[in-house]
Scaffold this active site. Structure first.
Site, PDB file in Angstrom:
ATOM      1  N   LYS A  85     -45.618  68.452 -64.873  1.00  0.00           N
ATOM      2  CA  LYS A  85     -45.829  69.884 -65.125  1.00  0.00           C
ATOM      3  C   LYS A  85     -47.150  70.154 -65.846  1.00  0.00           C
ATOM      4  CE  LYS A  85     -43.363  70.341 -69.571  1.00  0.00           C
ATOM      5  NZ  LYS A  85     -44.514  70.819 -70.348  1.00  0.00           N
ATOM      6  N   ASP A  86     -47.719  69.106 -66.464  1.00  0.00           N
ATOM      7  CA  ASP A  86     -48.967  69.273 -67.198  1.00  0.00           C
ATOM      8  C   ASP A  86     -50.197  68.913 -66.378  1.00  0.00           C
ATOM      9  OD1 ASP A  86     -47.321  69.856 -69.325  1.00  0.00           O
ATOM     10  OD2 ASP A  86     -47.508  67.873 -70.249  1.00  0.00           O
ATOM     11  N   CYS A 125     -51.868  75.457 -64.673  1.00  0.00           N
ATOM     12  CA  CYS A 125     -50.621  74.887 -65.184  1.00  0.00           C
ATOM     13  C   CYS A 125     -49.943  75.790 -66.207  1.00  0.00           C
ATOM     14  CB  CYS A 125     -50.866  73.527 -65.836  1.00  0.00           C
ATOM     15  SG  CYS A 125     -51.834  72.369 -64.891  1.00  0.00           S
ATOM     16  N   ARG A 175     -41.774  70.961 -83.782  1.00  0.00           N
ATOM     17  CA  ARG A 175     -41.240  72.265 -83.389  1.00  0.00           C
ATOM     18  C   ARG A 175     -39.773  72.420 -83.776  1.00  0.00           C
ATOM     19  NH1 ARG A 175     -43.296  72.754 -77.281  1.00  0.00           N
ATOM     20  NH2 ARG A 175     -43.576  70.497 -77.485  1.00  0.00           N
ATOM     21  N   SER A 214     -45.975  78.704 -74.311  1.00  0.00           N
ATOM     22  CA  SER A 214     -46.058  78.760 -72.848  1.00  0.00           C
ATOM     23  C   SER A 214     -46.063  80.199 -72.359  1.00  0.00           C
ATOM     24  CB  SER A 214     -44.858  78.019 -72.244  1.00  0.00           C
ATOM     25  OG  SER A 214     -44.595  78.442 -70.922  1.00  0.00           O
ATOM     26  N   ARG A 270     -47.582  75.456 -81.371  1.00  0.00           N
ATOM     27  CA  ARG A 270     -47.840  74.120 -80.841  1.00  0.00           C
ATOM     28  C   ARG A 270     -47.236  73.060 -81.741  1.00  0.00           C
ATOM     29  NH1 ARG A 270     -53.635  72.480 -79.096  1.00  0.00           N
ATOM     30  NH2 ARG A 270     -52.346  70.733 -78.432  1.00  0.00           N
ATOM     31  N   GLY A 271     -47.355  71.819 -81.312  1.00  0.00           N
ATOM     32  CA  GLY A 271     -46.841  70.703 -82.084  1.00  0.00           C
ATOM     33  C   GLY A 271     -45.937  69.850 -81.222  1.00  0.00           C
ATOM     34  N   ARG A 303     -45.425  81.279 -69.444  1.00  0.00           N
ATOM     35  CA  ARG A 303     -44.252  81.484 -68.592  1.00  0.00           C
ATOM     36  C   ARG A 303     -43.005  81.736 -69.439  1.00  0.00           C
ATOM     37  NH1 ARG A 303     -39.806  78.135 -68.378  1.00  0.00           N
ATOM     38  NH2 ARG A 303     -41.232  76.383 -68.535  1.00  0.00           N
ATOM     39  N   ARG A 304     -42.798  80.933 -70.474  1.00  0.00           N
ATOM     40  CA  ARG A 304     -41.633  81.130 -71.339  1.00  0.00           C
ATOM     41  C   ARG A 304     -41.732  82.444 -72.105  1.00  0.00           C
ATOM     42  NH1 ARG A 304     -42.020  74.914 -73.249  1.00  0.00           N
ATOM     43  NH2 ARG A 304     -40.649  73.977 -71.668  1.00  0.00           N
TER      44      ARG A 304
END
Length: 318
Positions: free
Chosen positions: A80-81, A248, A153, A126, A147-148, A128-129
């Site tokens: 996915k990345d 992406c 997280r 993200s 991030r993290g 998308r999220r």
């Protein structure tokens, strides 16, 4: 002959865990040993938002240069990345069987997305999220520059910095953190990123033809761990991303699966603020389950899905 496969990986706990899993399977199939070689990437050292750095492809470049430079024999990516465009001199030689493609919620007090109170703080970087959250729960406060690594997280939930975070199920499971999950989202309600849950093993394109015993063993091992159904499903999903010319990190979600002699694909493009979305679904009848026929069906069904999305105005959303 050389008997150790040098496997390039990022240095995060998740990257090391999934690279070791893939490397162990590859070495066993090839009859060779393996060692992990850690490569530091720009995405690991920068604190900037991923979208501002050009998306998740920032994690791949240094790994690929190490492979081209002969420092390693194979590299492992979270699919996915990985950008959809081919990288000169390299080829994806194996896609092992996919893990759980879903997203999960890790929330305080065992809460679910439905039971999070109004104004609850949810962390995710993200697009998308973010779009899906804003579409389903516009009353929540989304922490967007989030991030993290997974432990970091999850720790921000435990410390009260946020009320919940959204993560990829595959990563949580691979790190043995499944007990922290308070909800696993159904793909039908919450589709995920193209290729999510799948790994890609990339090698130099000329490796198969160099004639050495090591390369023959490596190619044999890669062929053994490649999972044709997974490769076809992620090919269909990533072809949608490529066809839309989206990166992406774009707010695009896809779900493909092979079932009962057919390949099914659903793709959704979101407005960044979650106010609109466009969905297209198509299927292809499989002539056989051979790798070639699966990939042909994947390409064809993705092409039809992209055409419908573009006709419906997807470019204006993503």
């Amino acid at each position: 002959m050389a008997d150790t496969i040098r496997v390039g990986t990022r240095g995060s706990a998740l990257a090391l865990a999934q690279s070791e899993q893939a490397a162990r399977a590859l070495a066993r199939a090839a009859g060779l040993e393996f060692e992990l070689v850690t490569v530091t990437t720009h995405g690991d050292t920068s604190k900037a938002n991923l979208a501002s750095m050009g998306g998740m492809g920032v994690f791949a470049t240094e790994l690929r240069e190490a492979l081209l430079g002969g420092e390693v024999d194979v590299i492992v990516h979270s699919l996915k990345d990985l950008p959809t465009a081919a990288y000169p001199g390299l080829t994806i030689a194996a896609t092992p069987k996919r893990a759980d493609a879903r997203d999960v919620l890790v929330a305080r007090d065992g809460l679910t997305l439905e039971t999070l109170p109004e104004g609850a703080r949810v962390g995710t970087g993200s697009p998308r999220r973010i779009a899906e959250l804003k579409a389903l729960r516009p009353d929540l406060a989304v922490e967007e520059n989030f991030r993290g690594n997974i432990d970091t997280r999850i720790g921000k939930v435990s410390s009260g910095e946020v009320d919940a975070v959204i993560l990829a199920a595959a990563g949580v499971d691979r790190l043995g953190k499944a007990d922290a999950v308070t909800e696993r989202f159904a793909l039908s309600d919450w589709p995920t990123a193209p290729g999510q849950g799948a790994l890609a093993l990339e090698v130099r394109a000329d490796q198969a033809s160099d004639g050495t015993a090591f390369s023959r063993a490596l190619q044999k091992g890669l062929a053994k761990i490649d999972h044709a159904t997974t490769r076809a499903a992620v090919r269909a999903e990533r072809d949608v991303l490529a066809g839309l010319e989206a990166g992406c990190a774009a707010p695009v979600a896809t779900t493909a699966m092979v079932d009962d002699g057919m390949l099914f694909l659903t793709a959704t493009v979101y407005a960044l603020d979650g106010s609109r979305s466009i969905t297209a679904s198509h299927a292809a009848v499989l002539d056989s389950t051979s790798a070639a026929d699966l990939l042909t069906a994947a390409a064809e069904v993705a092409q039809r899905t992209v055409a419908e999305l573009l006709d419906a105005g997807a470019k204006e959303l993503a």
